[in-house]
Scaffold this motif. Structure first.
Motif, short mmCIF file in Angstrom:
data_model
loop_
_atom_site.label_atom_id
_atom_site.label_comp_id
_atom_site.label_asym_id
_atom_site.label_seq_id
_atom_site.Cartn_x
_atom_site.Cartn_y
_atom_site.Cartn_z
N ASP A 26 0.47 -1.53 0.18
CA ASP A 26 -0.22 0.53 -0.14
C ASP A 26 1.02 1.16 -0.20
O ASP A 26 0.92 1.67 1.14
N SER A 27 1.33 1.55 -0.87
CA SER A 27 1.80 2.96 -1.29
C SER A 27 0.47 3.98 -1.05
O SER A 27 0.18 3.71 -0.87
N VAL A 28 1.69 5.66 -0.94
CA VAL A 28 0.89 6.49 -0.92
C VAL A 28 -0.33 6.55 -1.69
O VAL A 28 -1.53 7.05 -1.52
N ALA A 29 0.32 6.47 -3.20
CA ALA A 29 -0.27 7.19 -4.21
C ALA A 29 -2.08 5.52 -4.39
O ALA A 29 -3.08 5.80 -4.35
N LYS A 30 -1.79 4.35 -4.15
CA LYS A 30 -2.46 3.31 -4.53
C LYS A 30 -3.34 3.34 -3.15
O LYS A 30 -4.33 3.05 -3.43
#
Length: 199
Positions: free
Chosen positions: A109-113
């Motif tokens: 869970d990246s920031v963008a995702k």
């Protein structure tokens, strides 16, 4: 002088009275956790990549939920239910409620995702992420945990996590625990009561 000993019946009545006092729901539908859980406190990163803490949403009713964006069932259903509850409130009251979705899957869970995921569920949902040690500490603070399953042949793995939603009032005090089987109308009524308290 002989010392009088309390009867077993008296002791039983006393304990029953204490148990009843401790479990009193204060007129709410959901389980009360007032005095049982610590105040809302965390230091993480939000879904816009900025440092985030409980102070950012002070004065609002906060609903804290642990999950992850690859969750096949509990997370989307829960966030959908919370979205329906909040949308059922009068417009001016929606702005006084925030859902804090804490991802316990920092590897995927990246920031963008995370941002794309929470954006689907409405403006009142804020995504939060952080390193695993910080997430473990936060989960422990609210007496829950999470774990990782073994990856399959594609590399996908499931994350076990709680389905409970911790509800904090505007001051950050823990008040209620929403559970998956709580009716939407009951949850909405409880939020209304908390909002009335702060009016």
């Amino acid at each position: 002088m002989r010392q009088l000993k309390p009867s077993l019946a008296f002791i039983a009545m006393l304990l029953l009275g204490l148990a009843t006092a401790c479990s009193r729901d204060e007129g709410f539908h959901a389980k009360s956790i007032a005095g049982l859980m610590p105040a809302l406190e965390f230091s993480l990163t939000n879904d816009e990549g900025n440092a985030a803490s409980a102070q950012d949403t002070a004065g609002k009713i906060r609903l804290l939920f642990f999950g992850y964006t690859s969750c096949p069932d509990i997370c989307p259903v829960t966030l959908g239910r919370l979205g329906a509850v909040i949308q059922g409130l009068p417009e001016e009251r929606r702005e006084r409620v925030r859902v804090l979705f804490v991802s316990v899957d920092p590897q995927r869970d990246s920031v963008a995702k995370l941002h794309a995921y929470v954006d689907y569920f409405g403006d009142q949902v804020i995504g939060l992420r952080g390193p695993e040690p910080a997430l473990r500490k936060l989960a422990q603070r609210y007496r829950t945990t999470f774990g990782y399953g073994d990856p399959d042949e594609t590399g996908f793995y499931e994350v076990s996590h709680s389905s409970g939603i911790y509800v904090f009032d505007g001051s950050g005090a823990a008040r209620l625990l929403f559970r998956p089987d709580d009716p939407l109308a009951a949850m909405q009524d409880d939020l209304g009561q908390l909002l009335d308290e702060a009016s």
